[in-house]
Write a protein that holds these residues in place. Sequence first.
Motif: not given
Lengths: 348, 620
Positions: B171-173, B183
Motif C-alpha cells: 500500500t502507499k499513503t 492507505e
Amino acid sequence: MSRWQYLLKRILLALPVVLFGVTVTFLIVRLGPIDPAAAILGPENGSGAEAERIRRQLGLYDPLWQQYFDYLVNLVTLNMPNSWVISPGTPAFELILIYLPRTMWLGFWSVLIALFVGIPLGFYAGLNPNTSGDYIASFGGIVWRAMPNFWLAVILVSLLAQSKDLLGFEWSKLLVETNIVTPPSIAFFNNPVEFITNPGETFTELLKAIKQVAPAALVLGSSSMGNEMRIGRTAVLETINSNYVETARAKGLSERSIVWKHVFRNALIPLIPIITSEAFILISGSVLVELVFAINGMGYLFLQASVQGDLPLVGALMYISIVLLVSVNILQDVLYTVVDPRVGLEQN
Amino acid sequence: MPDTNKLSRRRFLKATGGAATAAALAGCTGGGDGEETTTDEGTSGGSTDTETEQSGGDSDENILQYTNSTVTTLDPVAMTDEASSYVVTNIHQTLVHYPQGEARTESLLASDYSVSEDGTEYTFTLKDATFHDGSEVTPEDVIYSWERLAGSEHTRRSSFILGTLAVEHETKTKTGEDGEEIEVYKPGTLGVEKVGEKKVKVKLSSPFSSTLGMIAYGVFSVHPENIVGDVEGYDGKMDYNEFATKNSVGCGPYKLEKWEQGTSVDLVKYDDYYGGEVKNDGIHWQIIEDDDAKWTYVMEKNADAFGIPTAKYDPKLVNVEETDDVGRDRGTYGPVRNDSTLNYSAVSELVTYYIGFNMSSVPKPVRKAFAYAMNREVLVKEVFKNRGSSAFHLTPPAIYPGGPSAYEEHVQSNYPYGINESRLDKAREVMEEAGYSKDNKYTLQWTQYESSTWESMAKILRDQLTSAHIDMKIEKAPFSTLTQRGRQGNLEVYTLGWGADYPEASNFLKLLNPSDTITGGETAPVSYLNWSEENGDAAQKATDAWQTVLNNKAPTEEAAKARDEAYVALEEANWEDIGFINLYHPKGEMFWYDWIDYKPPGAMGGASAMDKDITLSERE
C-alpha cells in the motif's frame, strides 16, 4: 421593443433561473441523506471499507465548493461524467439520449391524443351547449379526468392481457403481433430512407410501434384530454356569447366563418398554457405509466437517479428539464402574441 | 430473475455456495481434465455451425427468453448488482465457479490447481480457451484482470481481493482532497504471477479457508489483457465505456450482441467456447421493473422461465413432488392465469433478513420484548407467503457449523425467547420489570425499506408490542438513505438483509464483531449495532469469539473446528444481548413453461449459473 429584443431579454432573464434550479438540485442531492456508495453496493455491502473507498473515488469528500464548481462546468459544457449508479459505464448525457426516444414517442402520442380528441370534443360541447351530446362529452370528460393514471394503466394492461375472454378479440394479435407491455422499437427512425426503399416492412414496424405505445399514450394523455375538453368548452361558451360574435352574426356572417375565424381563434388563448405545459411530458415522461407498461423511459430514469443519489445523472436530467421548461415558457409568451395580436410585448 | 421479495431493485448478489472445502476442491481437480477433453472434441466439430445455419431463419426460435431488472454494467470489476451478474456470468468466466448455482465449487477456466503446504500459495493451470476476439487466454490475462479488480478506478469490489481474500500487495499513503492521509493499494504490487505457459500463482498474505469460494465470485472473471487502460502500465485497446456497455469481451459461452439500456440485453452463442457445445443460440433478457408489467409479460408467454413477484404469488398453487439431491423442492405451480401449469423449483438461499437494534439507544429490556413478541413462523407465512424459512441464526442452515440439522438442534435446545410462538406475556413482564407501564411507554422509531411487505410485518409487530408498553413508529426509507443514517448512528430499529459473498459463516458473522458495529467514528462500520460492554454483557464474549475466527483462518481441520466453535459462540452472544433478531432465510423460486428444459439454480441463485446447457422445444 421588437420581438427579437424581447426574446433576448427573456433568455437573459432565464439564465439565473436555470442556475438557481441546478444549484438547488446539487444541494438536495449532495446535502440530503442519500449515500450513492450504498446505492452502488446494495444493502448488504453498503457499509464498511469498500463503501468508504467508493465515496472517496466519487469525490464525495472533496470540498463542497469544488464539487459544485466541477458540477456546473460539466453541465455547461454538456460533459457530465459517467453515471454513478444507474450505468457506471455511460456518460450521463449519453444515457439520457438512450432513454429519451421512447419517452418522446410515448409523449408525442399522448399529447396528440389530448390535442385531437380533447379540444375538438370540448369545442363541440361548447358549440352545442346543454344538448345531450354536450352532457355526454362533459360527463365523459370529467370521469376520464378523474380516473387516476396508475389505476387506469393497471386496469388497461389487465384488460388487454385478457382481451380474448373479456373483449372477444386478442389485442396482442390485432393487426400486427405485438407485446402488451415493453417499449416499442422505434429503430426505423435511425434510417428514415427505409420508408421509401423498403416501405412494406418499415410501415409494419411503424404500425407496430404505434400500436404498442397506444394504450400507454391513452392513459398518459387521458388527464390532459379531460382538462382540455373542459377548458375548451368554457372558452367556446365565453367567446360565443361575446358582443363581437353577436355583431358578426348581425352582419350576416355565415355560422361557419364565425366559428372558425372568430370563436375558434379566441377560444384557443386559454388553451395555450395548457398545451405548452403538456409538452413537458414529452421529455419528463411519467414514472407510473412507464413502469406499468414496462417502457423504462425518462420518468423511470429520473426516479431511480434521484432516489439513488446519482448526481451526474440527476444533474443532467434536471438541467435539461429546467432549460426545456424555461424555453417552453418563453415560447408560450411568444405564441400569445401570434394568436392574439392585442397582446403586446411593450411595457406600458 | 428470482424475485425473493420486493426489497429493492438492487438485491443481493448471491455468489455463494455450500461448504467449499478441500473435499469439493479435490473433485474439481479430478473432474477438470476429463471435462477439457470433451470440450475440445465438442467445439472442433462442425456440428454447431450446421445447427446455426439451419435455425438461421427463425432467429427467435432457439433463443432463451427471460426477464431481468435494470442491468448497470458489463464490466466484471464494476459489477455490484444481481441483474448485471445474470448477464456477466454468461459472457465471462472465473477460474472456478458454482456449477449450476449449486452449493459447491468446481473448476471452470482452471483445469487444475495446487496449494502450498502453508496454505498461502495457489497455483492454477488454465484450460485452452479463447476470448471472443479470438485471442488465447493466458496467465497475463488473469494478472491483468485481477489487477483491475484491485486497483482500477472503476473497481467496486477491491475489498474482495485485497481484504477478504487478502492477496499479497503493498500500500502507499495518499493524501485525500480533504487533507486526510489514507492507505491505498499500490498499483502493480499484487501477488499474482505467471509461473508457466499456462500457470498462474496467487500468493495470499495469510491462509484463507474459502479461497476458492471467493474467487468463484463473478468479479474475479478473466478478460483480455490491456482491453482497457484503467490500470498503470496499460494504455487500453478500447475506451472504457465501450468495454463496459458495448463490447464486453470474455471467454464465456456467449458473446454480447446488444445491450439496449433500460430495454433488453441480447447474447449470442460463442461457437469456439472451450467448455463444450452451447445448446441454444442465445439469450434475451427483457428489462421490466414493475410487478404488474412483468406478470403480464410472462403470462403472455413471452418469457420461458421467471420468478413470480410476491404480490402475484399464491402459495396454494405450489405442489411439491420431490426434493432433489441438492436440496431443491421440485414440482408444479398452477394453474396460473393463462391456464398453464408451470414447473416449479425452490431452494433455500444463503441470505438472512434481520431486525437490527442500535444497542446504545435501545435498552436491553425493549430488545428482549421484541425477541419475545416475534413469531417468525406466522410472519413468514402471513406476510412473506411462506417464501422462506424462519431464521434464528444469522448464519443460514447450509453453512451453519454442522449443517441444517445442527442448526435446528441448536435452536431447539438453546433459543431463549420462544420458538415460533409469540410470548407477549413475557415481553410485558420484561418491560414492567424495567419500569415501563401503560402510562409510561417506551417510544422508538422503526426504519425499513420502501416495501409494502415489510411494512405489513412491521404493523403486526407494532400492534403486538403495544401490549408490552412499546410505542413503535414505522418509517420507510430507500436503503441508500437508510445505510447513511445507520452509519451516522441515527437508526433505532432497522431491517436489512445479508447475502453471502463466499460460503462460510464468517462472511455473515463479521456483522456481529462488536468493534465493527460502532457508528459515527472514523472507521466504517459493517452493521450499526454500537455493541459495547456498556450495553451488552456478552460483547466481550463476541469480541473474543471473533478473534478466534481471525486466528484460525487456515484451511486445516483443526482451525475449522476452532472456527466452528467461535461461530456458535457469536450466535449465542447475539441471542444473549439481542443485537440482531434474525427473521428469515428466503427461498429462491423459479417457474418455467414445459417447452424449456430449464436447469433450476442451487442455493446461490441463478445469477451465478450459466445457461449454456438449456434446450428449447417448440413454444406454444
